[in-house]
Design an enzyme around this catalytic site. Structure first.
Site, PDB file in Angstrom:
ATOM      1  N   GLU A  21      45.954  37.834 -87.188  1.00 47.50           N
ATOM      2  CA  GLU A  21      46.121  39.046 -86.402  1.00 47.50           C
ATOM      3  C   GLU A  21      47.213  38.885 -85.342  1.00 47.50           C
ATOM      4  O   GLU A  21      47.037  39.239 -84.184  1.00 47.50           O
ATOM      5  CB  GLU A  21      44.783  39.448 -85.767  1.00 47.50           C
ATOM      6  CG  GLU A  21      43.701  39.681 -86.815  1.00 47.50           C
ATOM      7  CD  GLU A  21      42.367  40.158 -86.261  1.00 47.50           C
ATOM      8  OE1 GLU A  21      42.061  39.854 -85.109  1.00 47.50           O
ATOM      9  OE2 GLU A  21      41.643  40.842 -87.011  1.00 47.50           O
ATOM     10  N   GLU A  43      30.192  30.981 -88.202  1.00 51.34           N
ATOM     11  CA  GLU A  43      30.361  31.831 -87.018  1.00 51.34           C
ATOM     12  C   GLU A  43      29.622  33.146 -87.218  1.00 51.34           C
ATOM     13  O   GLU A  43      29.858  33.868 -88.179  1.00 51.34           O
ATOM     14  CB  GLU A  43      31.854  32.094 -86.788  1.00 51.34           C
ATOM     15  CG  GLU A  43      32.159  33.063 -85.652  1.00 51.34           C
ATOM     16  CD  GLU A  43      33.669  33.270 -85.417  1.00 51.34           C
ATOM     17  OE1 GLU A  43      34.469  32.382 -85.798  1.00 51.34           O
ATOM     18  OE2 GLU A  43      34.042  34.320 -84.870  1.00 51.34           O
ATOM     19  N   LYS A  87      42.471  29.997 -82.964  1.00 53.75           N
ATOM     20  CA  LYS A  87      42.725  31.115 -83.877  1.00 53.75           C
ATOM     21  C   LYS A  87      44.232  31.095 -84.137  1.00 53.75           C
ATOM     22  O   LYS A  87      45.020  31.383 -83.238  1.00 53.75           O
ATOM     23  CB  LYS A  87      42.305  32.430 -83.225  1.00 53.75           C
ATOM     24  CG  LYS A  87      42.698  33.686 -84.006  1.00 53.75           C
ATOM     25  CD  LYS A  87      42.120  34.953 -83.343  1.00 53.75           C
ATOM     26  CE  LYS A  87      42.543  36.210 -84.113  1.00 53.75           C
ATOM     27  NZ  LYS A  87      41.950  37.439 -83.544  1.00 53.75           N
ATOM     28  N   GLU A 128      29.787  44.247 -82.254  1.00 53.86           N
ATOM     29  CA  GLU A 128      31.014  45.017 -82.463  1.00 53.86           C
ATOM     30  C   GLU A 128      30.851  46.107 -83.523  1.00 53.86           C
ATOM     31  O   GLU A 128      31.211  47.254 -83.300  1.00 53.86           O
ATOM     32  CB  GLU A 128      32.154  44.068 -82.866  1.00 53.86           C
ATOM     33  CG  GLU A 128      33.446  44.808 -83.197  1.00 53.86           C
ATOM     34  CD  GLU A 128      34.603  43.882 -83.551  1.00 53.86           C
ATOM     35  OE1 GLU A 128      34.418  42.643 -83.509  1.00 53.86           O
ATOM     36  OE2 GLU A 128      35.685  44.387 -83.883  1.00 53.86           O
ATOM     37  N   ASP A 177      34.382  40.911 -91.876  1.00 53.20           N
ATOM     38  CA  ASP A 177      34.376  40.849 -90.421  1.00 53.20           C
ATOM     39  C   ASP A 177      33.097  41.428 -89.829  1.00 53.20           C
ATOM     40  O   ASP A 177      33.123  42.523 -89.277  1.00 53.20           O
ATOM     41  CB  ASP A 177      35.601  41.610 -89.886  1.00 53.20           C
ATOM     42  CG  ASP A 177      35.897  41.278 -88.436  1.00 53.20           C
ATOM     43  OD1 ASP A 177      35.307  40.318 -87.917  1.00 53.20           O
ATOM     44  OD2 ASP A 177      36.721  41.978 -87.830  1.00 53.20           O
TER      45      ASP A 177
HETATM   46  C1  BDP Z   1      37.480  41.031 -85.083  1.00 50.85           C
HETATM   47  C2  BDP Z   1      37.679  41.695 -83.789  1.00 50.85           C
HETATM   48  C3  BDP Z   1      38.811  41.155 -82.997  1.00 50.85           C
HETATM   49  C4  BDP Z   1      38.759  39.653 -82.957  1.00 50.85           C
HETATM   50  C5  BDP Z   1      38.735  39.117 -84.358  1.00 50.85           C
HETATM   51  C6  BDP Z   1      38.541  37.603 -84.423  1.00 50.85           C
HETATM   52  O1  BDP Z   1      37.857  43.079 -84.028  1.00 50.85           O
HETATM   53  O2  BDP Z   1      38.723  41.716 -81.712  1.00 50.85           O
HETATM   54  O3  BDP Z   1      39.807  39.114 -82.248  1.00 50.85           O
HETATM   55  O4  BDP Z   1      37.662  39.662 -85.056  1.00 50.85           O
HETATM   56  O5  BDP Z   1      37.443  37.191 -84.747  1.00 50.85           O
HETATM   57  O6  BDP Z   1      36.144  41.227 -85.393  1.00 50.85           O
HETATM   58  O7  BDP Z   1      39.447  36.852 -84.170  1.00 50.85           O
END
Ligand code: BDP
Length: 682
Positions: free
Chosen positions: A288, A389, A284, A395, A367
C-alpha cells in the site's frame, strides 16, 4: 467510572462465607523475592484486596508457620517436595507457566519465572472475582503460544489508524504524552490476559514516526518500555524500511548495500543502548505504497534479513508482515487475484529467512472481512517462523458502533485444519510452533483501544480485547468459558445480567454477517472509512476487492478450471473442497464461486432468497439485542448501560440501511422477488 476499569473491577465480595474464607487466606502475603514484575503482582494484589475485601494485607519476606498465608514467588523459592510438587510437573511448565496450590496452610502462587508469578496472580484474582472457592486449589498452566502480541496502529499526531475509541494513549501533538498513567493501566489489562509483547506505533510509518528510533525519541520509548517491562511485556517499534535514506542520509535503502547494512547495525546498537531488552521491529514493506526491498529488485527475505542480522546480537526479532499485494490492480485482469498475493510472494522464499525473522500473516487472504477463508500461507512454509495476525479493532466488523464479538471467529480460524502435514495440521498447531518446530511463533492482534473513558468506545468491545488475550493464551479454551469469564469480571455473576449479555455477544458475529455482505464475498462497504453499505463502492476501483454481481449471478470464481486458480494454494483436501461447487461450504460460497442467483445452497435455499432472509433476520436480531439490553437497566452500571444503548440504536440504523441497500440492489439486479414478499422496493 466502572467502564474504565474494564475486567479488573475488583468488586466488593458480597457473599459473606466467601468473604471470610478469602480474608483468611490473603491477610498475610509472603513476597519471597523482589523483582519488578513480582512487585507489580504484589501491588495488583494489594489494590484488589483493598477493594474486594476492604483489607490491607501484611507483607512478609519469609514464610511462617501458624497462620495461613499467600506465598508469592518463583519455584526456586520453595522446596517443591515439601509441598507435594513433583519435579516433573515443574519441568513441564515453560518459563511463563505457573502453579496455584493450596497446601500446608498456604496458597502457593508460584511461577517458573517471575512472569509466571504475575500470571498466577491474575489467575487467582480472576477466581476471587468470580467468587470461586480457593481452599483446595491445584492449578497449573502455561501459555500455548510464545509471542502474544498487540499491534497499536497509533500515529504520533495522536490519531489512530482504524481507531474507533478516541485518540492515542501514547502520543499527542507529535510527541509522547506526558502523563503515562493510562499506558500503565493498559499494561495491567494486557498482562492480566497474558499479553507479552506490544508494538506501539502504526505499521504505516510516516515521517515523524520514522524518527522514533533516533535519540530524539528513544529516551521516551525507553520510559514506555520500562512500564511495560514491569508487566512482562516487551516493546517493539514499527520501522520505515527507507530509514537509511530518511534518517541516515544515504542514497539507497538497498538491503544488499554495505553502507545500508552498516547503518542498520549501528542503529540496532544505539537502540539497545537505550533499551537493552527491546523486542525488535515490525515491518510493513512494499505494501500500500510503503517502501520495501522491491524498489531495489531484492526479495523480501533479503529485506528482512538485513534487519534481522543487525538485531541478532541483541536477541531482537523482525516481525515481517505478509500483507503484500498489488493495490493498483486492473479489475478486468482476472488473473491477478489479490487473494493469491501473500502466498505467491512469500511461499517461494521458504527457508531463506534468518531464524530471528517471523512472518506475520493476516488470518485471511484479503483483509479482516467478517468472513474469509483461512490464509493458505498459514502452514505453507515449513522452514519459516510464522505468526498469525487478527484485527481486534473492528475496521470491517462494525467499528465499535455495532457489536461484533470476534472470539468465535478467531476460534474457528485456530481450529481450521490446513492438512499441511496431513490431518490435524490445525492453524493453532502452526502458530504455536509445534507443527514445524518453529523457533519463534505466535499471534498478534491490532488493538481496539484509545483514550475514550471506556477504552474501546463500545463497552462490549472490551470483550474482544479480553477474549483475544485469553484465547491466544490457550486456543483450546471454549468461547463459552471466555465469554462467561469476561461477563463475570466486568458485570458480576448474577444470572439475570449474565444471560442477556452472553446471548448478545454470542450472536453478534453471525448477526453482523447476516446484514452485511453475503456468503463470504466481503467488501460492499463504503470506500476509505469502511463503515456502512456501498455495494459497488469498490467494484470498479483498483483494490482487487470485487463481487462480480450482474443480472445473472454473483461471486468470485477462484477455481482452477475457470477462475483465478486460488483454490490450488490450499493443501488437499481443502483445495478440492473449495474448488468444488458441490462441496464448498455455504458461508464461503461466493468467495470461491460465481453462481447464478437461483443456485441452491446446502441449506436448501437459493442464493437470492438466502440474501433476502439473512438481511431481514439480521435486523430482527438487532432489535432483540435492544430488548435484551433494555432489560438490564438498573442492574448494571448506568454509564455502561447508556453507552451500549446508544450504540445499539446506531447499530439498528446501520443494519436497516444494509438490509435495504443489499436487498434492493439484488432485487434490481436479479429481478427475483422475495418469496415472503417483505420488500418495499425502492
Ligand atoms: C487495512 C487497513 C489499513 C492498514 C492495512 C494494513 O485498511 O488501514 O494499513 O490494512 O494492515 O486493513 O497494513
Amino acid at each position: 467510572e466502572e467502564s474504565y476499569r474494564c475486567w479488573l473491577q475488583y468488586r466488593f465480595v458480597q457473599d459473606t462465607q466467601r468473604f471470610y474464607q478469602y480474608r483468611k487466606w490473603v491477610s498475610n502475603i509472603v513476597v519471597a523475592r523482589e523483582t519488578e514484575i513480582i512487585n507489580s503482582a504484589a501491588r495488583e494484589l494489594q489494590d484488589a484486596l483493598k477493594s474486594m475485601l476492604n483489607l490491607k494485607p501484611s507483607i512478609w519476606r519469609h514464610p511462617f508457620h501458624q497462620q495461613p498465608f499467600l506465598f508469592l514467588g518463583s519455584y526456586e523459592d520453595i522446596n517443591p517436595e515439601n509441598h507435594g510438587i513433583s519435579a516433573s510437573l515443574l519441568n513441564r511448565l515453560d518459563d511463563e507457566g505457573y502453579l496455584l496450590k493450596t497446601v500446608n496452610n498456604q496458597i502457593l502462587v508460584i511461577g517458573k519465572t517471575d512472569r509466571g508469578t504475575l500470571y498466577a496472580t491474575f489467575h487467582l484474582l480472576r477466581l476471587l472475582q468470580c467468587e470461586q472457592p480457593i481452599d483446595s486449589l491445584e492449578i497449573t498452566d502455561s501459555p500455548k503460544n510464545q509471542l502474544r502480541m498487540i499491534n497499536q496502529w497509533d500515529n504520533m499526531d495522536g490519531s489512530i489508524e482504524r481507531g474507533y475509541s478516541g485518540n492515542s494513549i501514547f502520543f499527542r501533538d507529535n510527541d509522547f504524552v506526558d502523563d503515562l498513567t493510562r499506558v500503565k493501566n493498559y499494561a495491567r489489562f494486557l498482562a492480566s490476559v497474558g499479553i507479552n509483547a506490544i508494538s506501539i506505533n502504526n505499521v504505516n510509518v510516516w515521517n515523524l514516526e520514522t524518527r522514533l528510533i533516533t535519540k530524539e525519541f528513544l529516551p521516551k520509548v525507553k520510559e514506555v518500555a520500562e512500564i511495560f517491562k514491569s508487566y512482562a511485556i516487551t516493546v517493539f517499534l514499527s520501522i520505515n524500511f527507507a530509514s537509511p535514506i530518511e534518517l541516515g542520509g544515504l542514497s539507497t535503502a538497498d538491503p544488499l548495500d554495505r553502507d545500508v547494512q552498516k547503518w542498520w547495525e549501528n542503529k540496532a546498537k544505539e537502540i539497545y543502548q537505550y533499551i537493552p531488552d527491546f523486542g525488535g521491529f515490525v515491518v510493513k514493506a512494499d505494501s500500500e505504497g510503503r517502501p520495501g526491498p522491491f524498489t531495489y529488485h531484492r526479495s523480501h527475505a533479503e529485506g528482512a534479513n538485513v534487519l534481522a542480522r543487525a538485531l541478532k546480537p541483541y536477541n531482537g526479532k523482525v516481525i515481517w508482515r505478509c500483507f503484500v499485494y498489488n493495490y493498483l490492480q486492473d479489475w478486468r485482469d482476472r488473473s491477478t487475484d489479490r487473494a493469491k498475493a501473500a502466498y505467491d510472494h512469500f511461499g517461494p522464499l521458504d527457508g531463506q529467512f534468518l531464524d530471528n525473522v517471523i512472518l506475520q500473516i493476516k488470518n485471511g487472504p484479503m483483509d479482516f472481512q467478517v468472513r474469509e477463508p483461512v490464509s493458505p500461507l498459514l502452514g505453507a512454509m515449513k522452514k519459516t517462523n510464522q505468526m498469525i495476525e487478527f484485527q481486534i479493532t473492528q475496521e470491517y466488523t462494525g467499528q465499535q458502533i455495532d457489536v461484533c464479538y470476534l472470539v468465535p471467529q478467531w476460534k474457528e480460524v485456530f481450529d481450521f485444519d490446513t492438512y499441511a502435514q496431513g490431518e490435524s495440521s490445525t492453524v493453532k498447531s502452526i502458530v504455536n510452533g509445534s507443527l514445524y518446530n518453529c523457533k519463534y511463533s505466535g499471534v498478534a492482534g491490532v488493538s481496539n483501544i484509545g483514550d475514550d473513558v471506556n477504552w474501546t468506545g463500545h463497552a462490549l468491545a472490551q470483550a474482544n480485547l479480553y477474549g483475544f488475550g485469553r484465547l491466544i493464551w490457550n486456543p483450546d479454551l471454549s468461547t463459552e468459558q471466555i465469554t462467561k469469564e469476561w461477563i463475570y469480571l466486568t458485570f458480576g455473576i448474577h444470572q439475570q445480567v449474565v444471560e442477556p449479555i452472553k446471548w448478545i455477544l454470542l450472536h453478534s458475529w453471525e448477526t453482523y454477517e447476516n446484514y452485511t455482505a453475503p456468503l463470504g464475498v466481503g467488501w460492499m462497504v463504503n470506500p476509505n472509512h469502511h463503515y456502512g453499505p456501498n455495494v459497488d463502492g469498490y467494484e470498479y476501483s483498483k483494490w482487487g476487492t470485487y463481487h462480480f454481481a450482474d443480472r445473472d449471478g454473483i461471486g468470485v470464481d477462484r477455481t482452477v478450471e475457470t477462475g483465478t486458480g486460488y483454490t490450488a494454494q490450499y493443501f488437499s483436501p481443502c483445495s478440492e473442497i473449495y474448488n468444488s461447487l458441490e462441496c464448498c461450504p455455504d458461508e464461503l460460497l461466493l468467495f470461491f464461486h460465481h453462481v447464478p442467483y437461483s443456485h441452491q445452497l446446502k441449506s436448501g435455499k437459493t442464493v437470492i432468497q438466502h440474501i433476502y432472509d439473512t438481511h431481514f433476520e439480521g435486523v430482527e436480531t438487532v432489535k432483540l439485542f435492544i430488548k435484551l439490553w433494555d432489560s438490564l437497566e438498573g442492574k448494571i452500571d448506568n454509564g455502561i448501560f447508556q453507552n451500549v444503548k446508544e450504540r445499539l440504536k446506531r447499530q439498528l440504523e446501520n443494519a436497516i440501511e444494509w438490509r435495504d441497500q443489499i436487498n434492493t440492489y439484488f432485487y434490481r439486479k436479479s429481478g427475483v422477488p422475495d418469496e415472503k414478499n417483505r420488500m418495499i422496493y425502492r
